[in-house]
Design a protein around this motif. Sequence first.
Motif, PDB file in Angstrom:
ATOM      1  N   UNK A  41       0.940  -1.192   0.028  1.00 27.55           N
ATOM      2  CA  UNK A  41       0.189  -0.074  -0.092  1.00 27.55           C
ATOM      3  C   UNK A  41       0.842   1.159   0.079  1.00 27.55           C
ATOM      4  N   UNK A  42       0.136   2.236   0.188  1.00 28.08           N
ATOM      5  CA  UNK A  42       0.915   3.574   0.179  1.00 28.08           C
ATOM      6  C   UNK A  42       2.222   3.745   1.073  1.00 28.08           C
ATOM      7  N   UNK A  43       1.604   3.280   2.488  1.00 25.73           N
ATOM      8  CA  UNK A  43       2.698   3.295   3.454  1.00 25.73           C
ATOM      9  C   UNK A  43       3.830   2.481   3.125  1.00 25.73           C
ATOM     10  N   UNK A  44       3.673   1.399   2.706  1.00 22.45           N
ATOM     11  CA  UNK A  44       4.698   0.598   2.352  1.00 22.45           C
ATOM     12  C   UNK A  44       5.796   0.978   1.113  1.00 22.45           C
ATOM     13  N   UNK A  45       4.927   1.893   0.448  1.00 21.12           N
ATOM     14  CA  UNK A  45       5.845   2.547  -0.775  1.00 21.12           C
ATOM     15  C   UNK A  45       6.595   3.670  -0.043  1.00 21.12           C
ATOM     16  N   UNK A  46       6.001   4.243   0.823  1.00 19.04           N
ATOM     17  CA  UNK A  46       6.461   5.286   1.594  1.00 19.04           C
ATOM     18  C   UNK A  46       7.828   4.902   2.379  1.00 19.04           C
ATOM     19  N   UNK A  47       7.596   3.963   3.022  1.00 18.06           N
ATOM     20  CA  UNK A  47       8.838   3.518   3.612  1.00 18.06           C
ATOM     21  C   UNK A  47      10.059   3.077   2.657  1.00 18.06           C
ATOM     22  N   UNK A  48       9.661   2.658   1.648  1.00 19.05           N
ATOM     23  CA  UNK A  48      10.719   2.192   0.446  1.00 19.05           C
ATOM     24  C   UNK A  48      11.292   3.474  -0.081  1.00 19.05           C
ATOM     25  N   UNK A  49      10.624   4.419  -0.099  1.00 22.69           N
ATOM     26  CA  UNK A  49      11.099   5.938  -0.502  1.00 22.69           C
ATOM     27  C   UNK A  49      12.212   6.226   0.690  1.00 22.69           C
ATOM     28  N   UNK A  50      11.720   6.199   1.895  1.00 20.61           N
ATOM     29  CA  UNK A  50      12.491   6.480   2.886  1.00 20.61           C
ATOM     30  C   UNK A  50      13.779   5.643   3.081  1.00 20.61           C
ATOM     31  N   UNK A  51      13.891   4.408   2.913  1.00 20.86           N
ATOM     32  CA  UNK A  51      14.958   3.654   2.824  1.00 20.86           C
ATOM     33  C   UNK A  51      15.805   4.014   1.659  1.00 20.86           C
ATOM     34  N   UNK A  52      15.210   4.131   0.378  1.00 19.82           N
ATOM     35  CA  UNK A  52      15.966   4.817  -0.430  1.00 19.82           C
ATOM     36  C   UNK A  52      16.974   5.969  -0.572  1.00 19.82           C
ATOM     37  N   UNK A  53      16.514   6.886   0.623  1.00 20.77           N
ATOM     38  CA  UNK A  53      17.225   8.075   0.814  1.00 20.77           C
ATOM     39  C   UNK A  53      18.297   7.696   1.832  1.00 20.77           C
ATOM     40  N   UNK A  54      18.020   6.782   2.474  1.00 24.95           N
ATOM     41  CA  UNK A  54      19.266   6.203   3.335  1.00 24.95           C
ATOM     42  C   UNK A  54      20.238   5.613   2.332  1.00 24.95           C
ATOM     43  N   UNK A  55      19.925   4.731   1.519  1.00 21.75           N
ATOM     44  CA  UNK A  55      20.764   4.024   0.645  1.00 21.75           C
ATOM     45  C   UNK A  55      21.588   5.142  -0.169  1.00 21.75           C
ATOM     46  N   UNK A  56      21.207   6.292  -0.566  1.00 23.71           N
ATOM     47  CA  UNK A  56      21.701   7.087  -1.438  1.00 23.71           C
ATOM     48  C   UNK A  56      22.818   7.983  -0.484  1.00 23.71           C
ATOM     49  N   UNK A  57      22.295   7.939   0.895  1.00 22.87           N
ATOM     50  CA  UNK A  57      23.240   8.726   1.719  1.00 22.87           C
ATOM     51  C   UNK A  57      24.437   7.752   1.956  1.00 22.87           C
ATOM     52  N   UNK A  58      24.165   6.392   2.179  1.00 18.08           N
ATOM     53  CA  UNK A  58      25.368   5.692   2.547  1.00 18.08           C
ATOM     54  C   UNK A  58      26.273   5.243   1.165  1.00 18.08           C
ATOM     55  N   UNK A  59      25.897   5.568   0.023  1.00 18.36           N
ATOM     56  CA  UNK A  59      26.462   5.157  -1.159  1.00 18.36           C
ATOM     57  C   UNK A  59      27.914   5.856  -1.345  1.00 18.36           C
ATOM     58  N   UNK A  60      28.907   4.960  -1.346  1.00 18.11           N
ATOM     59  CA  UNK A  60      30.268   5.278  -1.389  1.00 18.11           C
ATOM     60  C   UNK A  60      30.800   5.550   0.112  1.00 18.11           C
ATOM     61  N   UNK A  61      30.094   5.723   1.054  1.00 19.12           N
ATOM     62  CA  UNK A  61      30.571   5.913   2.537  1.00 19.12           C
ATOM     63  C   UNK A  61      31.441   4.552   2.764  1.00 19.12           C
ATOM     64  N   UNK A  62      32.654   5.138   3.462  1.00 19.99           N
ATOM     65  CA  UNK A  62      33.520   4.251   3.956  1.00 19.99           C
ATOM     66  C   UNK A  62      34.103   4.873   5.387  1.00 19.99           C
ATOM     67  N   UNK A  63      34.354   4.065   6.392  1.00 18.44           N
ATOM     68  CA  UNK A  63      34.946   4.585   7.625  1.00 18.44           C
ATOM     69  C   UNK A  63      36.409   4.969   7.265  1.00 18.44           C
ATOM     70  N   UNK A  64      36.590   6.282   7.988  1.00 18.68           N
ATOM     71  CA  UNK A  64      37.847   6.710   8.186  1.00 18.68           C
ATOM     72  C   UNK A  64      38.780   6.197   8.997  1.00 18.68           C
ATOM     73  N   UNK A  65      38.058   5.676  10.060  1.00  9.80           N
ATOM     74  CA  UNK A  65      38.932   5.206  11.464  1.00  9.80           C
ATOM     75  C   UNK A  65      38.925   6.328  12.483  1.00  9.80           C
ATOM     76  N   UNK A  66      38.425   7.351  11.935  1.00  4.00           N
ATOM     77  CA  UNK A  66      38.137   8.451  13.013  1.00  4.00           C
ATOM     78  C   UNK A  66      36.830   8.791  13.464  1.00  4.00           C
TER      79      UNK A  66
END
Length: 245
Positions: A67-92
């Motif tokens: 339903x709509x809410x399920x799709x909305x949660x997928x949109x929110x998770x996609x924002x997180x995916x884009x935020x994490x894309x290419x991220x790697x720990x620097x150790x600091x």
Amino acid sequence: MAQRVVVPEPERRRRRPTKQGVVLSEQLIVETAIRLVGQQGAAALSVRRLGLALGADPSAVYRYFRGTDDLLLALADEMVRRALDGWASSGQWRTDLRDLGMRMHAAYLSHPQVALLAAHRTTGRVHETRAVEAIIGVLRAAGFPDTDLARIHGSFADLGLAFAALDAAALALPPAAAEADRTAWRDTYPRLDAQTHPNIAATAHLLTRETSRSAFPFALDLFLDALVARLSLQQGPPTTSVPTG
């Protein structure tokens, strides 16, 4: 959008292209929904509008989302995916937390209408859980005790998401309203009488400058500085060995 039973992944893939010549997938629907919400706001999150944009029968969306809410949660998770894309720990740890915070804020600000709809939601999905795991891992590696982790993580996440929603709301304002806000800081505050508003009069030029940009980076640095101080107090002063003999 009524609740439906989502068809298992192997069975739900549409084998025939849509009228637009594309094969439906969960990712395609999410990306299309993000585009439509950006153009039309919350009203765009409907089966009918998605079906038109995809060139498919609207009911096909139910094969991927309950339903709509399920799709909305997928949109929110996609924002997180884009935020994490290419991220790697620097150790600091401080550098890593700041980077994660800025990435999440930027991901949502690139789609302000989605931020208004989804920044406050908890998805429990793969990318969100990956982000939570990364943040807690950074904090544990820094030496914060496990008893503090939930509160620190919650404060860190809420700070970033709250600013994302606040800044997104400003970006989503109609042009006339946005200009009225800018005019208030640019014209009204500098003209206030120094006799009645001495503190504003002394800092009006600074207020005008600072309110033209997000306060999030500074707020994030204040938060991280507080964590540095807290960790230092918890760990105590460094011990020094005294030579014997």
